[in-house]
Design a protein around this motif. Structure first.
Motif, PDB file in Angstrom:
ATOM      1  N   ALA A 185     -42.165 -19.302  32.951  1.00 36.49           N
ATOM      2  CA  ALA A 185     -42.703 -20.603  32.568  1.00 36.49           C
ATOM      3  C   ALA A 185     -42.141 -21.725  33.435  1.00 36.49           C
ATOM      4  CB  ALA A 185     -42.397 -20.886  31.100  1.00 36.49           C
ATOM      5  N   PRO A 233     -46.925 -29.412  32.650  1.00 37.51           N
ATOM      6  CA  PRO A 233     -47.868 -28.684  33.515  1.00 37.51           C
ATOM      7  C   PRO A 233     -48.498 -29.604  34.560  1.00 37.51           C
ATOM      8  CG  PRO A 233     -48.187 -28.053  31.231  1.00 37.51           C
ATOM      9  CD  PRO A 233     -47.221 -29.215  31.221  1.00 37.51           C
ATOM     10  N   ASP A 264     -47.396 -24.064  34.904  1.00 42.60           N
ATOM     11  CA  ASP A 264     -47.436 -24.411  33.486  1.00 42.60           C
ATOM     12  C   ASP A 264     -46.633 -23.369  32.701  1.00 42.60           C
ATOM     13  OD1 ASP A 264     -49.087 -22.144  33.375  1.00 42.60           O
ATOM     14  OD2 ASP A 264     -50.929 -23.324  33.366  1.00 42.60           O
ATOM     15  N   GLY A 265     -46.848 -23.303  31.411  1.00 45.22           N
ATOM     16  CA  GLY A 265     -46.103 -22.371  30.570  1.00 45.22           C
ATOM     17  C   GLY A 265     -46.357 -20.916  30.874  1.00 45.22           C
ATOM     18  N   ASP A 266     -47.439 -20.625  31.576  1.00 52.57           N
ATOM     19  CA  ASP A 266     -47.748 -19.245  31.960  1.00 52.57           C
ATOM     20  C   ASP A 266     -47.187 -18.870  33.320  1.00 52.57           C
ATOM     21  OD1 ASP A 266     -49.188 -18.708  29.602  1.00 52.57           O
ATOM     22  OD2 ASP A 266     -51.000 -19.636  30.441  1.00 52.57           O
TER      23      ASP A 266
END
Length: 265
Positions: A176, A181, A199-201
């Motif tokens: 992450a 983001p 981003d968080g992914d």
């Protein structure tokens, strides 16, 4: 959309960049010449690094699929001894490159092997190794040319592939992004562009239309847009030149966050 370089082209470019590297070393005033872009290294250290890398990756590709580099390859790299005299050292480097190219040719582009990168966007294959070794050879050729006092831009064919290869290999991660983001757009003056989304992914990249072809699209999606020649973009990504050498739209401070980010995987 332009296609990636074919496997034979990657092998040709490894050979070409290694030849240019040796030319820079031969033209340098001394093997003790400092390498400004590799602090505390002399030109001798740079030659040892590139040739040792060729031999290391030849052993890795030759070993086939694995969860770690072969122990013998790691030990050989740690104990590497090379000629001290310039002509013999250059002959050793040429032999190292030919060894790598021979192993890659025998393996073909799709043979599995260990690699340090996430397989998210670059496969852990001989083809992935070849693509990355083009860039290793190209950037270190620039380093050697700089040490010799005659730096040259990274050739366009190499640099255009190099921007994408760096983003796909050195940045792609499922870890992450620890900040808000955002996205970074990289625009090569030669007409190719990429978007790095974080981003968080994690982080992943894709090609996007160049600014001249993207009329009507929302360019505000990027927190920062970086413009330069393909060579300048590659050299910036490898920390050889600073962002001030490029044209940056948007929040330039985001580039500092990206540079400082150390994903867990």
């Amino acid at each position: 959309m332009e296609e990636n370089l074919e496997f034979p082209d990657l092998l040709r470019l490894i050979d070409e960049r290694s030849t240019a590297f040796r030319g820079a070393v031969a033209a340098a005033p001394s093997l003790d010449a400092p390498v400004p872009t590799c602090p505390e290294w002399k030109l001798f250290d740079l030659v040892k690094h590139l040739g040792g890398g060729d031999r290391f990756w030849a052993a890795i590709v030759g070993a086939g699929p694995a969860d770690a580099p072969p122990a013998e390859a790691a030990a050989a790299r740690a104990a590497l001894e090379v000629p001290q005299e310039r002509e013999a050292l250059l002959a050793w480097l040429e032999e190292s490159t030919h060894l790598l190219l021979g192993v890659l040719r025998e393996a073909g582009p799709d043979a599995g092997c260990w690699a340090w990168w996430s397989a998210l966007q670059t496969p852990r294959t001989s083809g992935g190794v070849a693509r990355h070794r083009v860039q290793e050879s190209a950037v270190h050729t620039y380093d050697a040319q700089l040490a010799a006092g005659a730096p040259q831009p990274v050739p366009t064919e190499v640099a255009l592939d190099g921007v994408e290869e760096f983003l796909f290999t050195c940045v792609a991660t499922p870890s992450a992004w620890p900040h808000k983001p955002t996205a970074f757009d990289f625009h090569a003056a030669e007409g190719r562009s990429w978007r790095l989304t974080v981003d968080g992914d994690g982080a992943r990249s894709s090609r996007i239309p160049s600014p001249t072809a993207a009329a009507g699209e929302n360019s505000d999606a990027a927190g920062a847009s970086i413009h330069g020649t393909a060579s300048e973009l590659v050299l910036y990504l490898y920390d050889r030149i600073q962002a001030g050498s490029l044209h940056v739209d948007g929040d330039a401070g985001l580039l500092d966050l990206l540079r400082a980010w150390e994903p867990e995987e």
